[in-house]
Structure formats: structure tokens, C-alpha cells
Write a protein that holds these residues in place. Structure first.
Motif, short mmCIF file in Angstrom:
data_model
loop_
_atom_site.label_atom_id
_atom_site.label_comp_id
_atom_site.label_asym_id
_atom_site.label_seq_id
_atom_site.Cartn_x
_atom_site.Cartn_y
_atom_site.Cartn_z
N GLU A 131 0.84 -1.20 0.00
CA GLU A 131 0.00 0.00 0.00
C GLU A 131 0.87 1.25 0.00
OE1 GLU A 131 -2.54 0.30 3.45
OE2 GLU A 131 -0.97 -0.38 4.81
N PHE A 132 0.31 2.31 -0.59
CA PHE A 132 0.96 3.61 -0.57
C PHE A 132 0.55 4.32 0.71
CE2 PHE A 132 0.17 2.96 -5.27
CZ PHE A 132 1.45 2.48 -5.51
N VAL A 133 1.49 4.98 1.35
CA VAL A 133 1.22 5.61 2.64
C VAL A 133 1.31 7.13 2.54
CG1 VAL A 133 1.87 5.71 5.08
CG2 VAL A 133 2.14 3.57 3.81
N SER A 134 2.48 7.62 2.18
CA SER A 134 2.68 9.06 2.14
C SER A 134 3.36 9.46 0.84
CB SER A 134 3.54 9.53 3.32
OG SER A 134 2.85 9.33 4.52
N TYR A 135 3.18 10.74 0.51
CA TYR A 135 3.66 11.27 -0.75
C TYR A 135 4.51 12.48 -0.42
CZ TYR A 135 -0.23 8.31 -1.43
OH TYR A 135 -1.05 7.24 -1.33
N ARG A 136 5.74 12.48 -0.90
CA ARG A 136 6.68 13.54 -0.52
C ARG A 136 7.21 14.28 -1.73
NH1 ARG A 136 7.94 12.38 4.79
NH2 ARG A 136 7.02 10.37 5.30
N VAL A 137 7.40 15.57 -1.52
CA VAL A 137 7.95 16.40 -2.58
C VAL A 137 9.03 17.26 -1.98
CG1 VAL A 137 7.44 18.37 -4.06
CG2 VAL A 137 5.87 16.44 -4.01
N ARG A 138 10.16 17.30 -2.66
CA ARG A 138 11.20 18.25 -2.27
C ARG A 138 11.36 19.21 -3.44
NH1 ARG A 138 14.92 19.02 1.47
NH2 ARG A 138 16.89 19.99 0.94
N VAL A 139 11.10 20.49 -3.16
CA VAL A 139 11.17 21.51 -4.21
C VAL A 139 12.47 22.29 -4.00
CG1 VAL A 139 9.98 23.44 -5.28
CG2 VAL A 139 8.67 21.66 -4.11
N THR A 140 13.25 22.41 -5.06
CA THR A 140 14.55 23.07 -4.96
C THR A 140 14.64 24.20 -5.98
OG1 THR A 140 15.59 21.03 -4.23
CG2 THR A 140 17.05 22.72 -5.13
N ARG A 141 15.14 25.32 -5.53
CA ARG A 141 15.43 26.43 -6.43
C ARG A 141 16.94 26.53 -6.53
NH1 ARG A 141 13.37 32.67 -5.81
NH2 ARG A 141 14.58 33.48 -7.55
N ARG A 142 17.47 26.19 -7.69
CA ARG A 142 18.92 26.11 -7.83
C ARG A 142 19.57 27.49 -7.86
NH1 ARG A 142 17.96 21.23 -11.13
NH2 ARG A 142 17.34 22.65 -12.79
N ILE A 143 20.75 27.54 -7.26
CA ILE A 143 21.50 28.79 -7.19
C ILE A 143 22.84 28.56 -7.88
CG2 ILE A 143 22.76 30.27 -5.57
CD1 ILE A 143 20.47 29.84 -3.62
N GLU A 144 23.34 29.56 -8.58
CA GLU A 144 24.65 29.40 -9.23
C GLU A 144 25.75 29.49 -8.21
OE1 GLU A 144 25.63 31.60 -12.79
OE2 GLU A 144 23.48 31.72 -13.23
#
Lengths: 696, 574
Positions: free
Chosen positions: A603-616
């Protein structure tokens, strides 16, 4: 960026505040200042002024300031955060007071064992009539009049913040939202009200409560602290906003750090891992074990394929010796954090003989005050640092960047008095035993992140840093047949250097239990879409921006098991075939971790997202190569293979820079550390001052 | 390098090996207890079963079981007949086991071609038959009703799990896949630890490993003897009255102990304990032994390692055929009753021997299960803890029990329970005034209310629900808990301590109240401020503050000084 090309990083540690400056020429400038615990901004400002003056850089040309702080951790450990009121579902007011602690190790047989004090006293815990069930439906509507009365009681208490955690709010946050709105009308605007469904909407009410509570607890403190820091930076002409390292390896804006303060708890250690990763990747080594040994603790982290392992639960102030912090000790915080194994031993750990006549190291530490005996600051107990000095691994004149001159006579006297004489052995034997026991303790941290997780560490390189790391690394590596050790440039300020290699990141999670067989791909894709949009909003970046990066994972488990595993989820819309692929990834991951994986339903339990804003980021440039490669001197150091003390060459990095390997035994003297290269190992310094040890 | 100098390195390695085994089991097992956060047990033993090291979460109860089972396994399978890759299992309660639902798995470790050590793992598996799901046959009158008995068997070899034994286990379980999953997890854990010990033997050399282990046990024994020598020598007696055996409700039972402290050793003699009964309240020998040893350890330096060396100075006499050493076929499923009785009796005797470490009697464990009556089957198997007795100088912790030093983290959380089972947990709350009054107050009991959304059978096991834990040295007793059925319409009904499959209807509530711990010292000596704080937090009612503690509160929650003084003088003079 062009007008303000410099980036500053500040890492506040227990003893020193490390500051690193990087600029368009690719050079790193480093400064160390004494930490100022009562107001850490003072130490930071001292360090920043030092580094700017040293490099001759104008404060106005600093375009980025990144900060690793222990404010959140200390506030939790020392219980000096805000006064918080806690509100939950009727019937569960005692939830925090009852707690979920474990008694581990010695506590087991301690008749005087005391359960940990609850993070909020019962007198500040409230309940409201309402009930949502496991499927998110409303069983008992929210008693709005009761909620108003709770608001009035809380207003009378005069708390700094309010935390709300209602049962099953991860499945339906409506009651929490409505309750927050009602409490809002009763409380002053500056009192934050934090709802669990906003912070981390996951199943299991206790951890969700502590996570929410700690957010509320630390948030006001963090906001004030960062306000002060930015104000003081502006006063010296630095107008860049401060970014704060978060436990998962990214950085957050100051605003977000206030709202999601719990995400900063492993700030400093996470930065160290990022520095290891950066150094390893530059050498083309994506599989690494980061090994950071300081004065009181040592930390290990596994980096696989360039990615540090991430844990989703973290115990602040937890204890336990053989697996890092044990569940049920400390305060559980459910935020993604770089998964470190930590052992409570370092250079300051005290060596002693127990009543059974056995030599032990730690868990007590001399800390920085009074410190090891050889510091000459009043410490009389022998420590690992004293043993390392006796063994010739440390140079008394060049310790901690020359901040401190060590007194060998005091170290020797402590080892003799407390260890060698009572045990009837020589000073060198006693010191070597202390060094070896420390190595075994260090190895247990490496063991936790590798062998215990089914990873064979032999193909990995150990990245050693921290004041004591490079002194013990070779012996730790030998225990695992690890044949490569990397010591980054400026390894004594490794964590600060790591701060400059970070991107802006934030995490989101949602929980919805769905059997794989019943899962609707469109529904799951919708969850991911919402989470991504929410994260991107916090990072102030558009969903179509090229600098945006999104990582999606799903937690999956066998039906009936409690432990789930995270697997990566492909981008974009999801199909039935994608979900089948997720189940396959789960089976594969399970097989890798546990050795067998039945094809039972999942079964699927949790859904995760990591959002990244890249920097030079700035590239580091090469330094001029060394001229002749000769050692700076010689000294006596102890190597069991060589029969005890022998004379070994002492190098500095610049004397071997960009030359070929040289065979041990030898030592490399650094400003902040010493690299010990035992017989059987060779040492190379590259053009960027990174040291590599290889075992033949 | 001298071996004695770095003995710590070897100990560390042995602990890590056991720790690793337990992690492997926890991560891959299915059992409800494991799923809800309990730990798996794992230990390293010598070829005679003597305990060398255990994982940090392993209770003494489980390591004693592993330790005592090994000689029985070796009786059936002599060491010389064991081959690399062999794994053995048993649950025989009369041969080291605990009860039928706890499976012991051991794997021999070969050094230079001969068996020198065993690694062992143990958990409460999901189900192995018997009259009640999950091993909760509260009213069993013999062990055959408790579930499948597994004598020592070679459950796996180099070729893998024994197919015949797997079929037997499957056929005898309500949850065949889960029980096999649990067994596989146990084998995987023991195998992991065995590999570690083999690696150690390679690294150190067999002789050094042998010597290192012997030195470790001797070192532990020396510390234990020194600690025992610090106690006041003498003969101390105590007993624990068991409510009933669950079948004959008018017949209390007793576990009695005489503790003799004699220099650097101690004798714990349970002579005088009532005979075993045909009801599930007897303890197997390994469990009573563990309870008694645990209680002694509570009075000694807690940092002394737990291994065979710490057992050597203790002589524990458990009369054959008594409640603390049951023989076949007397059931052992409710062993915790006799184990707690042994533990609590020793704690009281030792409290007389060491008043500076005294502890008043505690409320104990109250296990229960709520199970579906028809498909789809589900079961909620859990326990709540009573309050701990007050200690000399400290209040008793709330709702924790003193059960082998476990904490509250094994009590399930509400949300996962409700996700899995048709239940609504309406409240988990402190019971005010349940802690025995005293200068040091007993820990509180809790009240947990389950609303059933479907018909279910409820099985309970409790004790100290008839004879409250008394106070010590002038303290008062803890409040009695109990199990209740509260129909949707109608009056609450108090159930007996021990029930089997009581029928509940959808809409009924099942209420579990745990017993509070006893108080220590005269209540009127408890500081007034402390009593006021107890009242503010709801642990003590204003009425009890006045009546039991002599603290008369005024309207604002502060003490009325004059009235309090007067009342306390009366109490002191009485």
C-alpha cells in the motif's frame, strides 16, 4: 550577482564560529572566531569582519549570506523556547504528559528513572470537542463555542505561540483550520498559531504533535534571532538577506525559517555532509561516507550516487550508543533530515577506568571548558585529545588554527595518573588504547549508516573532517576495508564551506493510505501537483522556471507492516503502469535492505515532494603547485605496526600540492587539524588542496 | 597492544552484533507488537546458552528465555551434529520458552569448525493458534489450548527454511503468511549477528575472542559482587497476592520470596509460593527467573552490564511445579501475572534491605485484545500500564509499569489503531487520585475508552484489580483499575480481571482503567506547593488534596494556609 559577487557562510559551533568567504576568483577565505552563546550574532559578526578584512572585500559586495545555526536544537534541548499552549481533540489532553518514551540501556535498571518532562505542562494543554475519523469524515462537529472558550483561557495564559494537533487532521484539516481561525480572534496578532496539518500532515498523532509543537516553540525565537542578525549585518553594510541551512541539505529564506523552524534542527551537521558531497563529486566519487569528528560528538552519513541518505524522523536530544539516537528517547521531529548516525564521543571525551578495572572512553566529555588536560584551562581528566597529543598525532603549537597552545606535560600527567599507573602499563600503551577505543566508537557510527543498512562500505570513500576526524579516519577506514580517504581543503571549517554549495529547498508531505490495487493514478498525481505548487510558492519560484527542481517520492509498505520504504516517483502525470513500477521499486528496495522480498500486496502511505530552487555557485580555482615537496620537519609519532614511536615526516598541504603520492607513516599539519597517515597508506594533495589517502 | 586494555572494543563489537540482529528483525517482521513499535530481542550466547551480550532493547525476560532454551536445543541436536547454515527454533515453555506465541530462534556460530557461540532472536509472533487470536488465551486450562507447541527443531539449514515445518506453522496459524514472515525475520536477524561474530573470530583470532568473552563475564561478575556487598546483609521476606487465576474467582494465590543478602552474593528463594494451577497465570522458569533478577538489579549500579557474569552471584530457587516454575501441561500464556508477582515481591523484600532505594508496589500490565468475530478478520492486541509505586525521594512515574524497565513507547497510538481496526478511541486520560497518596505520590493510572464500530470479542488479562498495590512507610495504596463494558444504552458493567472472548456489540464501549501505584511516606508531609501543582494539573482532586494530603485549597487554587495547617496537625497527631 555581478555587482555583489561574494558569498559568506557562517557555521556556529559549540566552541568556534567558522566563517568562509568565496568570491569571483574562486578562492576561499576562512576565519574562526570564538562562539558567543549568549548572543551568537556577536561571534558571527566578529568572524565576518575578520574574513572581510583579511580578504580586503567590501561588505557591500556580499550578495549571499548562508547560515547554519543551532538555535533550534539548543532551544529544544535547553527548553528555553517560547511558552506554547497545546490544543487537541477532547479526551487526549494528557497525550504529551503521558509521552512515548523508551527506557534504554542503563535506564532499564535504574529504579530512579524519571520519564522526560513533557514539552508543554498539562496546565497549558487544552481540548476541544470534535472528532474526525481515519477516513477523514466528521464524527463529531467542532464545538465552536468550546473553541472560543479555549481561546479565552489561552489568552489569559499569555503564551508566545499555540500548537494545534487534532486527531486524523492529516486526512481532513478542516477542523484544525477552523479552530485556528477561532483562536486567532482571541489572541494577539503576534502570537503564531501553528496547525499540524500545515506543518507535517502525517499519520501518528504523537510525532505530529511534537513536530507542530516544536515549530511553534522555536519559531518565535528563530524569527527574533534572524531579525537581529540581519539588522547587525545591515549595520556593517551587508544588505543580503540571510538564508538558513535546513536539515535536509538545502537552505531556506529567513521568513521560511521562522515559519518552519523545526526544519533547521540539523543545520550544521547537514552542511558538513553537503561539503563532503561537494568534495567527493569534484573528485568524481559519488559514493561517500561523510565522517565528522569534533570535540564532543562524531557523525557519519552515507552518500550514495551523490545523494545523502535522508531520514523522515529525527530525535532531538535522543540517546543511545549503538545505533545513534534511539526511538523513544528525545523529542521526535518529523521533518526530512540528512540521516546521520551520531555517537557521543570526540576529542574531548574523557578516558577513565571503571570500578571493574576496565578502560572506557566517554560518554562524559570535558567539552571546551575545562577541556582536555593539555588545554591547560583547568581540566585534569585525560581525554582522547590528550592521548592523541601523547601519540605525536597533534602538534602542541598548531592546534585549532593556533587559537590554543597545548601543554604536553599536562596531558602526559593526566594519562599517567588516571590510566597508565592504575593499569600498570606504559604511557604510550595507555594512550594507544584510548585512541583505539575512540576508533571503535567512531566505527560504530560508520557501521550504523553502512553495514546495518545492508551497504558494503568497501567501495566507498571516507570523507574526514572536523577537528579530530582526519586524525582517526585511517584507523576507522581500516576496520571496514575502506581504501580511500578524502580530507577536504579547509577541513576544520568543513561545514561552513558546505553552506556555500547549497540550493534553496523545502519539503512537503501528504498522507493517504491506498492499496496499490485500488490506487487512482490521477488522484496521486493531483496530490503531488498540490504539494509542488505549495513548495514553489514558499521558494517564490514559478513552476516553469528553469532553476526549479522537484524530487518526488512515495512511502510504500507491505499491507500489515509498519515500516515503509521511500521510492522515487517519476515526474509529471502518473499512469497505472507508473504505479506498478513504484511497487516494483519497493520490492527491489526491500530486497536490497532485507535480503528477501515476497511479492505480497503493498500500500501507498505518504507522498513527498522536495522543491529546490537552484543557485549558481562559484567554482573553486586551482592553487599554485608546490616547489620541492620536502617535509616541514619531523616528529615522533606512535604506530603499532612500526613497533611504537618512530620519527615521521611532518608535511603541510602547500608543500605537497599537486605533486605525486608520498608513503606513510607521516602526518600532515593543518591550521585546524592533523591528518594522520599510518604505514600502508599513501597521501596525495591535489591542486585544490584536497588530500587523498590510499591504502595499498 | 594488550587485550585487557581494549576489552571495551570487543564488548562494543558484541553489542553491535546483537543490535544489528534486532534491527533486522524489527524492520522485516509482521507481528502486531513489532508493528506497534515494540522491539525485537537479540542476544549473543555461548555454546552452553550463557548470556554474553544482548541488544539494548532486549528485555531480561527475553534474553533469559534464549539463554535457557539453548541447552534444551543442544539436548536434541548435539553440537557435533550441527552444520553451518543450520537454524533452530522452539517455543517450548517448559524448556526455556515463554509461551506458545513467542518463538525463539538460534543460530550456531562456528569457530574453527566447531560451535562456540549462538546468536538468538525472539519476538511475539502474529499468531500460532490456540483458543484466542494472537496468543491471548486468558482462560486456558492447559497449554494445548494456548496454541501450537514447537519443540526444538532445525527450522532451516543451508538449503533454506524447512518446508515441512513451514507447512505445520502455516496450518496452525490464523495468519499463516504473517507468521512465516515473522519466522523469516527472526532467522535473518540471527544470521546477521552470527556473521558478525564469525567476522570477529576471524579478526581477533579464536583464542583472543574466547579469552575476551571470558574476561568480560568475569569483569561483570566482579562488579556485581562488589555491588551486592554494599547492601545490608540479612534475610528479607515479601509476598504478592494474585487476584485469582481467572477461573476460580474466589481463590487468591500468592508468590512468596525470601531474599538472603550474604556478603557478595544473594539467594532468592521462592519456597512457599503456591503450586501451579490449571489456568493461564503460571510462569515458565525462564520468565520468573528474569523477573527476580530484574528486581535485584534495580537496587544495584544500573551500569553493570547484563550478562552471565551478573547472574553468577545470584542463586534463584524456583520450586518445580509452583506458580513460578510451571510444568507441562500447566498453561503459561498469562505468565506475566506470576512474573510480576515475583518481581514485585523481590522489589518489596529488597526495599527493606535498601530503604534508600525503596519503591512502593506498582500497578501492573493490563493486556487485552479486541478481535473481529467474522471476516474480514482484524485484531487489536495491546496493553496499558499501571502507575509505578513511589520511590524514596521521587514520585512514581505515571502509567508506565515497572515491567522489565520498558517505557510507554510500546503503547499504540490512536491513529494507526483506527486506520487498521473498526474502533474509535474516545479518550486516553489520567485518572485523578489514582496514584497512592504519600510524601512521594504513586504514579497515576489511565482510562482508555474504545468505542466499537463492529461486533467484537474482547479478551483481557489483568491483575492487581482486586488487591490494590499498598503504600509503603505510611503512604496510601493505589486506586484499583478494571475492565468495563459500557453499552450504548445501559449501565457500565465491571468485567473480571481475566476474560476470554467476551462478546461486545457495535456501539458498546470497552474501558480499560489501569491501577495506580502505591504512595511512600505520610501524605501530610508532602509539600503544600507540590500538592497544589498536582491539583492544577488534574492529578489530584481538590477533595482528595484536603482529605488525603490535608491541603485545603481556596478558590484560586492556592492553599488556605490556616486551614491546611490545622488539618495537617490533625493528621500528624492521629
Amino acid at each position: 550577482m555581478i555587482s555583489r559577487p561574494y558569498a559568506l557562510a557562517a557555521d556556529v559551533g559549540g566552541t568556534f564560529t567558522d566563517v568562509v568567504l568565496s568570491g569571483p576568483d574562486g578562492r576561499l577565505h576562512v576565519a574562526k572566531a570564538l562562539s558567543t552563546p549568549s548572543d551568537p550574532t556577536t561571534g558571527i559578526l566578529t568572524g565576518i569582519k575578520l574574513v572581510l578584512d583579511g580578504a580586503g572585500v567590501d561588505p557591500g559586495s556580499v550578495g549571499r549570506v548562508v547560515h547554519a545555526t543551532t538555535i533550534a536544537t539548543n532551544a529544544i534541548l535547553e527548553r528555553k523556547g517560547a511558552q506554547v499552549a497545546f490544543v487537541t481533540t477532547r479526551g487526549f489532553r494528557s497525550m504529551l504528559a503521558l509521552g512515548r518514551y523508551a527506557r534504554v540501556e542503563e535506564d532499564r535498571f535504574d529504579i530512579f528513572f524519571e520519564p522526560p518532562q513533557p514539552p508543554v505542562p498539562l496546565t497549558s494543554c487544552f481540548e476541544v470537542s470534535e472528532r474526525v475519523t481515519a477516513d477523514g469524515s466528521v464524527l463529531v462537529p467542532l464545538d465552536e463555542e468550546g473553541a472560543r472558550q479555549v481561546g479565552e483561557h489561552i489568552a489569559e495564559l499569555g503564551v508566545d505561540a499555540v500548537a494545534i494537533c487534532l486527531l486524523h487532521s492529516y486526512a481532513n484539516p478542516e477542523h484544525e483550520r477552523r479552530l485556528a481561525a477561532i483562536l486567532r480572534t482571541a489572541l494577539p496578532a503576534e502570537v503564531p498559531i501553528v496547525a499540524s496539518s500545515e506543518i507535517f500532515p502525517e499519520l501518528r498523532e504523537y510525532e505530529r504533535s511534537t513536530t507542530t509543537l516544536m515549530s511553534a516553540y522555536v519559531g518565535p525565537l528563530m524569527t527574533r534571532y534572524l531579525g537581529t542578525l540581519e539588522q547587525r549585518l545591515r549595520e556593517i553594510g551587508i544588505t543580503a538577506r540571510v538564508q538558513v541551512m535546513e536539515s535536509g541539505g538545502g537552505v531556506m529564506s529567513a521568513e521560511l525559517a521562522g515559519a518552519r523552524a523545526v526544519a533547521t534542527i540539523e543545520s550544521g551537521p547537514a552542511a558538513g555532509v553537503i561539503a563532503s558531497r561537494m568534495t567527493g563529486l569534484a573528485l568524481g566519487r559519488p559514493d561517500l561516507i561523510s565522517f565528522d569528528m569534533g570535540g564532543t560528538t562524531a557523525k557519519a552519513c552515507l552518500i550514495r550516487g551523490g545523494q545523502p541518505d535522508i531520514t523522515r524522523e529525527f530525535h532531538v536530544g535522543g540517546k543511545g550508543s549503538f545505533g545513534g539516537r534511539r526511538a523513544g528517547t528525545g523529542v521526535p521531529i518529523k521533518v526530512p533530515a540528512i540521516d546521520l548516525a551520531e555517537v557521543g564521543a570526540g576529542g574531548g571525551s574523557i578516558a577513565w577506568i571503571d570500578e571493574g578495572g576496565s578502560l572506557r572512553v566517554g560518554p562524559r566529555s570535558a567539552g571546551s571548558e575545562p577541556g582536555p588536560a593539555c588545554y591547560g584551562l583547568g581540566g585534569s581528566q585525560p581525554t582522547v585529545t590528550d592521548a592523541n597529543l601523547v601519540l605525536g598525532y597533534l602538534d602542541p603549537a598548531a592546534f585549532a588554527g593556533g587559537h590554543l597552545r597545548l601543554d604536553p606535560a599536562r596531558g602526559e600527567e593526566a594519562i599517567d595518573r588516571e590510566l597508565a599507573w592504575p593499569l600498570g602499563v606504559s604511557r604510550a600503551e595507555a594512550a594507544a588504547a584510548v585512541h583505539e577505543i575512540a576508533n571503535a566508537i567512531m566505527a560504530s557510527a560508520v557501521h550504523v549508516v553502512s553495514v546495518q543498512r545492508g551497504i558494503d562500505p568497501r567501495g566507498y570513500a571516507l570523507v574526514a573532517f572536523g577537528g579530530a576526524g582526519p586524525m582517526h579516519a585511517a584507523r576507522v577506514a581500516e576496520r571496514f576495508d575502506i581504501t580511500t580517504i578524502i580530507v577536504p581543503a579547509a577541513c576544520g571549517v568543513g561545514s561552513a564551506a558546505g553552506l556555500l554549495a547549497t540550493d534553496l529547498s523545502t519539503d512537503r508531505v501528504a498522507t493517504r493510505l491506498v492499496r496499490h490495487a485500488d490506487a487512482d493514478p490521477a488522484e496521486l498525481a493531483g496530490i503531488y501537483r498540490d504539494l509542488t505548487a505549495s513548495g514553489a510558492r514558499d521558494l517564490a519560484i514559478g513552476l516553469d522556471d528553469a532553476a526549479l527542481a522537484v524530487t518526488r517520492t512515495a512511502d510504500i509498505r507491505y499491507l500489515g507492516q509498519a515500516h515503509d520504504l521511500s521510492v522515487p516517483v517519476p515526474e509529471g502525470e502518473l499512469s497505472k503502469a507508473d504505479l506498478d513500477e513504484l511497487a516494483e521499486r519497493f520490492y527491489a528496495r526491500y530486497l536490497a535492505v532485507y535480503g528477501s522480498a515476497p511479492r505480497d500486496p503493498v500500500e501507498f502511505v505518504s507522498y513527498r515532494v522536495r522543491v529546490t530552487r537552484r543557485i549558481e555557485h562559484q567554482e573553486f580555482s586551482a592553487l599554485p603547485p608546490a616547489q620541492d615537496g620536502s617535509p616541514a620537519g619531523v616528529r615522533q609519532a606512535y604506530f603499532a605496526e612500526s613497533g611504537g614511536f618512530i620519527e615521521v615526516p611532518v608535511y603541510t598541504r602547500d608543500r605537497r600540492r599537486a605533486l605525486g603520492p608520498v608513503a606513510g607513516p607521516l602526518v600532515v599539519q593543518d591550521a585546524e587539524s592533523t591528518v594522520v597517515v599510518p604505514p600502508g597508506w599513501s597521501m596525495t594533495v591535489d591542486a585544490a588542496d584536497v588530500i587523498t589517502l590510499e591504502r595499498s | 597492544m594488550s587485550d585487557a586494555l581494549t576489552a571495551e572494543v570487543l564488548r562494543n563489537a558484541l553489542m553491535v552484533a546483537a543490535e544489528e540482529a534486532s534491527i533486522v528483525v524489527v524492520r522485516s517482521a509482521y507481528s502486531t507488537f513489532i508493528v506497534e513499535g515494540s522491539d525485537a530481542s537479540a542476544a549473543i550466547l555461548d555454546s552452553g546458552g550463557r548470556l554474553i551480550a544482548q541488544s539494548v532493547a532486549t528485555t531480561l525476560a527475553n534474553s533469559m528465555s534464549l539463554s535457557l532454551a539453548v541447552p534444551h536445543i543442544v539436548d536434541v541436536y548435539p553440537l557435533a551434529t550441527m552444520a553451518p547454515g543450520d537454524v533452530f527454533a522452539t517455543n517450548d515453555a517448559y524448556q526455556g520458552g515463554i509461551h506458545t506465541n513467542d518463538i525463539i530462534v538460534v543460530r550456531p556460530v562456528f569457530v574453527e569448525g566447531a560451535v562456540e557461540f549462538f546468536t538468538g532472536t525472539l519476538i511475539h509472533v502474529s499468531d500460532l493458534g490456540g483458543m484466542s487470536a494472537g496468543g491471548m488465551a486468558a482462560l486456558a486450562t492447559d497449554i494445548f489450548l494456548e496454541g501450537l507447541q514447537l519443540p526444538p527443531v532445525r527450522i532451516a539449514s543451508q538449503a533454506g527454511l524447512d518446508a515441512a515445518i513451514e507447512r505445520i506453522l502455516r496450518l496452525n496459524s490464523r495468519t499463516p503468511d504473517k507468521v512465516i514472515g515473522d519466522v523469516r525475520a527472526l532467522i535473518a536477524g540471527a544470521t546477521t549477528a552470527a556473521r558478525r561474530v564469525e567476522t570477529l573470530a576471524d579478526e581477533l583470532g579464536p583464542a583472543a575472542l574466547r579469552q575476551g568473552v571470558a574476561d568480560y563475564l568475569a569483569y561483570t561478575e566482579a562488579r556485581m559482587r562488589r555491588a551486592l556487598a554494599g547492601l545490608t546483609p540479612g534475610v528479607y521476606r515479601a509476598e504478592y497476592p494474585i487476584d485469582d487465576d481467572g477461573i476460580h474467582l474466589d481463590r487468591p494465590l500468592a508468590v512468596r520470596v525470601t531474599v538472603t543478602i550474604d556478603g557478595d552474593q544473594a539467594v532468592l528463594d521462592f519456597e512457599g509460593t503456591d503450586p501451579q494451577v490449571p489456568a493461564a497465570v503460571n510462569s515458565s522458569v525462564s520468565q520468573a527467573l528474569a523477573g527476580a533478577v530484574f528486581a535485584v538489579r534495580c537496587f544495584l549500579d544500573p551500569t553493570i552490564p547484563m550478562n552471565d557474569g551478573s547472574l553468577r552471584p545470584l542463586s534463584v530457587r524456583l520450586p518445580v511445579g509452583s506458580l513460578v516454575n510451571a510444568q507441562s501441561p500447566f498453561p503459561c500464556g498469562g505468565r506475566f501475572v506470576a512474573v510480576y508477582a515475583a518481581m514485585e515481591a523481590v522489589l518489596q523484600a529488597m526495599s527493606d534491605a535498601a530503604p534508600s532505594h525503596a519503591i512502593a508496589p506498582s500497578g501492573i500490565l493490563q493486556p487485552f485484545s479486541i478481535a473481529a468475530r467474522h471476516a474480514p478478520f482484524w485484531i487489536h492486541l495491546s496493553y496499558d500500564y499501571g502507575g509505578v509505586g513511589a520511590r524514596a525521594g521521587r514520585d512514581g512515574p505515571d502509567a508506565t509499569g515497572i515491567h522489565f524497565g520498558l517505557g510507554r513507547n510500546s503503547v499504540p497510538q490512536v491513529e494507526p489503531v483506527e486506520v487498521r481496526s473498526p474502533l474509535v478511541v474516545e479518550a486516553i486520560e489520567y485518572i485523578p487520585d489514582s496514584g497512592g497518596p504519600g510524601r512521594w505520590r504513586g504514579g497515576l493510572g489511565t482510562r482508555t475508552t474504545f468505542r466499537l464500530l463492529d461486533d467484537a470479542d474482547i479478551t483481557t488479562r489483568g491483575d492487581r484489580l482486586r488487591f490494590a498495590p499498598p503504600g509503603r512507610d505510611g503512604g496510601g495504596g493505589g486506586r484499583l483499575g478494571g475492565f468495563y463494558r459500557v453499552p450504548a444504552a445501559g449501565d457500565p458493567e465491571r468485567l473480571a480481571s481475566k476474560n476470554n472472548n467476551v462478546r461486545f456489540r457495535a456501539g458498546d464501549a470497552f474501558v480499560v482503567e489501569t491501577t495506580g501505584g502505591g504512595g511512600l511516606g505520610p501524605p501530610h508531609e508532602r509539600p503544600v506547593d507540590t500538592v497544589c501543582r498536582d491539583v492544577a494539573e488534574g492529578r489530584v482532586s481538590a477533595a482528595a488534596a484536603a482529605k488525603q494530603y490535608g491541603v485545603v485549597l481556596s478558590g484560586d487554587g492556592m492553599a488556605d494556609q490556616a486551614a491546611t495547617e490545622q488539618r495537617r496537625q490533625q493528621m500528624a497527631g492521629r
